[in-house]
Design an enzyme around this catalytic site. Structure first.
Site, PDB file in Angstrom:
ATOM      1  N   ASP A 291       0.864  -1.187   0.000  1.00 39.32           N
ATOM      2  CA  ASP A 291       0.000   0.000   0.000  1.00 39.32           C
ATOM      3  C   ASP A 291       0.898   1.234   0.000  1.00 39.32           C
ATOM      4  OD1 ASP A 291      -3.222   0.304   1.164  1.00 39.32           O
ATOM      5  OD2 ASP A 291      -1.962   2.081   0.931  1.00 39.32           O
TER       6      ASP A 291
ATOM      7  N   LEU B  51     -17.436  -9.851  -0.109  1.00 43.10           N
ATOM      8  CA  LEU B  51     -17.448  -9.836   1.362  1.00 43.10           C
ATOM      9  C   LEU B  51     -18.129  -8.582   1.891  1.00 43.10           C
ATOM     10  CD1 LEU B  51     -15.137  -7.653   2.457  1.00 43.10           C
ATOM     11  CD2 LEU B  51     -13.595  -9.492   1.842  1.00 43.10           C
TER      12      LEU B  51
ATOM     13  N   GLU C  24     -18.447  -5.823   5.136  1.00 42.95           N
ATOM     14  CA  GLU C  24     -17.741  -5.318   6.310  1.00 42.95           C
ATOM     15  C   GLU C  24     -18.419  -5.890   7.553  1.00 42.95           C
ATOM     16  OE1 GLU C  24     -17.217  -1.059   6.306  1.00 42.95           O
ATOM     17  OE2 GLU C  24     -16.655  -1.103   4.197  1.00 42.95           O
TER      18      GLU C  24
ATOM     19  N   GLY D 220     -26.471   2.219   3.642  1.00 42.82           N
ATOM     20  CA  GLY D 220     -25.322   3.131   3.542  1.00 42.82           C
ATOM     21  C   GLY D 220     -24.078   2.322   3.253  1.00 42.82           C
TER      22      GLY D 220
ATOM     23  N   CYS E 237     -20.245   0.911  -0.353  1.00 45.43           N
ATOM     24  CA  CYS E 237     -20.482   0.118  -1.566  1.00 45.43           C
ATOM     25  C   CYS E 237     -21.842   0.344  -2.213  1.00 45.43           C
ATOM     26  CB  CYS E 237     -20.302  -1.353  -1.246  1.00 45.43           C
ATOM     27  SG  CYS E 237     -18.709  -1.684  -0.507  1.00 45.43           S
TER      28      CYS E 237
ATOM     29  N   LYS F 194     -23.560   0.288   9.754  1.00 44.03           N
ATOM     30  CA  LYS F 194     -24.161  -0.955  10.257  1.00 44.03           C
ATOM     31  C   LYS F 194     -23.287  -1.425  11.409  1.00 44.03           C
ATOM     32  CE  LYS F 194     -21.716  -4.175   7.289  1.00 44.03           C
ATOM     33  NZ  LYS F 194     -21.821  -5.371   6.484  1.00 44.03           N
TER      34      LYS F 194
ATOM     35  N   ARG G  13     -18.970   5.734   6.218  1.00 46.92           N
ATOM     36  CA  ARG G  13     -19.194   6.265   4.871  1.00 46.92           C
ATOM     37  C   ARG G  13     -20.655   6.066   4.443  1.00 46.92           C
ATOM     38  NH1 ARG G  13     -14.297   3.526   1.752  1.00 46.92           N
ATOM     39  NH2 ARG G  13     -14.610   1.987   3.402  1.00 46.92           N
TER      40      ARG G  13
HETATM   41  C1  UGA Z   1     -22.057  -4.910   0.549  1.00 42.59           C
HETATM   42  C2  UGA Z   1     -22.441  -6.286  -0.017  1.00 42.59           C
HETATM   43  O1  UGA Z   1     -23.368  -6.927   0.860  1.00 42.59           O
HETATM   44  C3  UGA Z   1     -21.211  -7.178  -0.188  1.00 42.59           C
HETATM   45  O2  UGA Z   1     -21.586  -8.401  -0.803  1.00 42.59           O
HETATM   46  C4  UGA Z   1     -20.195  -6.430  -1.066  1.00 42.59           C
HETATM   47  O3  UGA Z   1     -19.006  -7.200  -1.217  1.00 42.59           O
HETATM   48  C5  UGA Z   1     -19.866  -5.087  -0.451  1.00 42.59           C
HETATM   49  O4  UGA Z   1     -21.067  -4.314  -0.307  1.00 42.59           O
HETATM   50  C6  UGA Z   1     -18.897  -4.391  -1.379  1.00 42.59           C
HETATM   51  O5  UGA Z   1     -19.279  -4.089  -2.513  1.00 42.59           O
HETATM   52  O6  UGA Z   1     -17.713  -4.251  -1.031  1.00 42.59           O
HETATM   53  P1  UGA Z   1     -21.426  -3.931   2.966  1.00 42.59           P
HETATM   54  O7  UGA Z   1     -21.433  -2.596   2.307  1.00 42.59           O
HETATM   55  O8  UGA Z   1     -20.287  -4.297   3.836  1.00 42.59           O
HETATM   56  O9  UGA Z   1     -21.521  -5.108   1.849  1.00 42.59           O
HETATM   57  O10 UGA Z   1     -22.741  -4.014   3.855  1.00 42.59           O
HETATM   58  P2  UGA Z   1     -24.116  -4.821   3.825  1.00 42.59           P
HETATM   59  O11 UGA Z   1     -24.134  -5.790   4.930  1.00 42.59           O
HETATM   60  O12 UGA Z   1     -24.438  -5.311   2.493  1.00 42.59           O
HETATM   61  O13 UGA Z   1     -25.137  -3.636   4.200  1.00 42.59           O
HETATM   62  C7  UGA Z   1     -25.295  -2.507   3.360  1.00 42.59           C
HETATM   63  C8  UGA Z   1     -26.327  -1.563   3.934  1.00 42.59           C
HETATM   64  O14 UGA Z   1     -27.641  -2.124   3.877  1.00 42.59           O
HETATM   65  C9  UGA Z   1     -26.102  -1.237   5.411  1.00 42.59           C
HETATM   66  O15 UGA Z   1     -26.376   0.126   5.624  1.00 42.59           O
HETATM   67  C10 UGA Z   1     -27.092  -2.121   6.143  1.00 42.59           C
HETATM   68  O16 UGA Z   1     -27.478  -1.628   7.400  1.00 42.59           O
HETATM   69  C11 UGA Z   1     -28.251  -2.106   5.160  1.00 42.59           C
HETATM   70  N1  UGA Z   1     -29.123  -3.288   5.295  1.00 42.59           N
HETATM   71  C12 UGA Z   1     -28.692  -4.520   4.953  1.00 42.59           C
HETATM   72  C13 UGA Z   1     -30.428  -3.116   5.755  1.00 42.59           C
HETATM   73  O17 UGA Z   1     -30.862  -1.990   6.079  1.00 42.59           O
HETATM   74  N2  UGA Z   1     -31.240  -4.210   5.843  1.00 42.59           N
HETATM   75  C14 UGA Z   1     -30.818  -5.450   5.518  1.00 42.59           C
HETATM   76  O18 UGA Z   1     -31.623  -6.413   5.623  1.00 42.59           O
HETATM   77  C15 UGA Z   1     -29.511  -5.612   5.075  1.00 42.59           C
END
Ligand code: UGA
Length: 455
Positions: free
Chosen positions: A33, A153, A155, A259, A262, A322, A329
């Protein structure tokens, strides 16, 4: 033809670091990095992000892990290079691939043998061609094969997700590269679905996956608002609907909106890519709009509970986008805090991991050392992140130190009955029918708790 893989990962963010650390279980990995501070920290076993299990895994795989800020040397010392650098949103919503282009130039300038370049970052469709062109523009005697290998994956559960993925997508036209990557992955992960596609399909799969999941969240948020208006419990609805395998139970939890680094970025980038070629992704555009409106729904519900927000003291529990992450972010908390401040509310906040990051974003935000300090003398408590820590709070104690017993639990993590017994006025997103019922009217809830919900 690569006989013995020598692997480097360029970029040690949420994706690159996890890829490097997990693959190091079975092979030597150079993690590179340009951020020298980050690399120095990692060399000393200090993980610059909060991601459960990472510190422990670095320790466990220590003998196979090499951290360096010398990108050129990392390139020269490897024949398989994973590129996992940032592709943030540009001003127009498109993904900014400057970092990818920079790394491609450095690879092109320092090609000392044939290499496989694996693009891990989320990149616009056909970026693999740009990467190939940049590298080849340096007219080296060596060849590169570009593999598009998106990461799925999440976070907070990154290691578990990387090691046990539902599928691995390997996008390349070269069967030899596919087999090499497949073997590398299979040595470190558990997965029986390794899918071979071409590069453009792999790039597209990533955007479509994230957009579909974002769509699912916006969908359930709209349904939750509908359920509230109709006096229906969204938990019963999402369970009943999600048990249909064609729909699935995951990503049907309502909340204050999606949020993170991603979904918002990738959905915007997909919209921009499609707008640019004259294709209108109306459904995905609506998902974004619904997501914005959901934060207004939070404010509306809080006003219903508290009345005029001017000079009202509000405790915000949860700042991360979350649970299990320090990442803020595009966290819904940012917009909600700003909206509340515009209404003249006085905010105290607490988050187990994300306060430092939030104070960089909103410097004047009053952050408290623990949840109890945050709720002291407030007129309402607003839960914005689904941290387990909040479920374990002592609400008897809290009931005695707040100014008004009001809670808006946007993540549905608290036990509504317990709060009501303590005479809190409660509301949620999607479960208002239970939150607003008189205690005695919730017999059905009690019965459900005693008995198995699904027979
Ligand atoms: C997301 C995808 O789930 C991953 O598969 C992907 O690899 C990642 O983006 C990426 O592109 O790097 P992430 O951003 O870590 O992962 O978080 P998520 O668990 O997907 O949640 C995203 C948002 O949706 C959060 O704000 C979470 O609180 C919200 N969420 C998720 C809900 O409000 N309800 C749900 O049932 C699930």
């Amino acid at each position: 033809m690569i006989i013995e893989p020598k692997i480097s990962v360029i970029g040690t963010g949420y994706v690159g670091l996890i890829v490097g650390v997990c693959l190091a279980k079975k092979q030597k990995i150079i993690c590179a990095d340009i951020d020298t501070k980050k690399i120095e920290a990692l060399k000393n076993g200090v993980v610059p992000i909060f991601e459960p299990g990472t510190k422990e895994l670095i320790k466990e795989n220590k003998k196979n892990l090499f951290f360096t800020s010398d990108i050129i040397q990392a390139i020269k010392d490897s024949n398989i290079i994973f590129v996992a650098v940032n592709t943030p949103s540009s001003y127009d919503g498109s993904a900014d691939i400057t970092a990818i282009e920079e790394v491609s130039k450095t690879i092109g300038q320092n090609l000392n043998e044939n290499k496989i370049i694996c693009i891990k970052s989320t990149v616009p469709i056909n970026t693999h061609k740009k990467v190939e062109n940049i590298i080849n523009s340096f007219n080296s005697n060596y060849t590169v094969d570009i593999v598009s290998i998106p990461e799925f994956l999440r976070e907070g559960t990154a290691i578990e997700d990387f090691i046990n993925p539902d599928r691995v997508i390997i996008g390349t036209k070269n069967l030899n590269s596919f087999n090499i990557l497949k073997n590398i992955y299979l040595s470190s992960i558990n997965c029986d679905k390794i899918i071979w596609t071409d590069n453009a399909a792999a790039e597209t799969i990533k955007y479509v996956s994230n957009s579909f999941l974002a769509l699912k969240v916006s969908f359930i948020n709209e349904i939750a608002n509908f359920c509230d208006a109709m006096n229906v419990d969204v938990f019963s609805v999402s369970q009943g609907v999600g048990l249909d395998k064609r729909i699935g139970q995951q990503f049907l939890k309502p909340g204050p909106g999606f949020g993170g680094s991603c979904f918002p970025k990738d959905v915007q980038a997909l919209i921009k890519m499609s707008d640019d070629i004259g294709i209108n992704l109306e459904i995905i555009k609506s998902a974004v709009k619904t997501n914005e409106l959901q934060k207004d729904q939070v404010i509306k519900k809080l006003i219903e509970l508290v009345g005029n927000l001017q000079n009202k003291k509000i405790a915000i529990l949860g700042l991360a986008f979350k649970s299990n992450t320090d990442d803020i972010r595009k966290s819904p908390a940012i917009d909600v805090i700003k909206k509340l401040q515009n209404f003249g509310a006085l905010i105290k906040a607490y988050d187990p991991k994300a306060m430092e990051n939030m104070q960089k974003e909103i410097p004047q935000l009053q952050c408290c050392p623990n949840a109890y300090k945050a709720v002291e003398n407030v007129d309402a408590i607003l839960i914005l992140t689904d941290w387990n820590d909040f479920k374990e709070l002592n609400f008897v104690k809290i009931s005695k130190i707040v100014n008004q017993k009001i809670i808006l639990d946007t993540r549905n993590i608290l036990d509504i009955q317990t709060l009501k017994q303590l005479e809190f006025r409660v509301d949620t997103i999607g479960r208002s029918c239970i939150a607003k019922n008189k205690l005695d009217d919730n017999n059905f809830e009690k019965l459900k708790k005693q008995d198995s919900f699904i027979l």
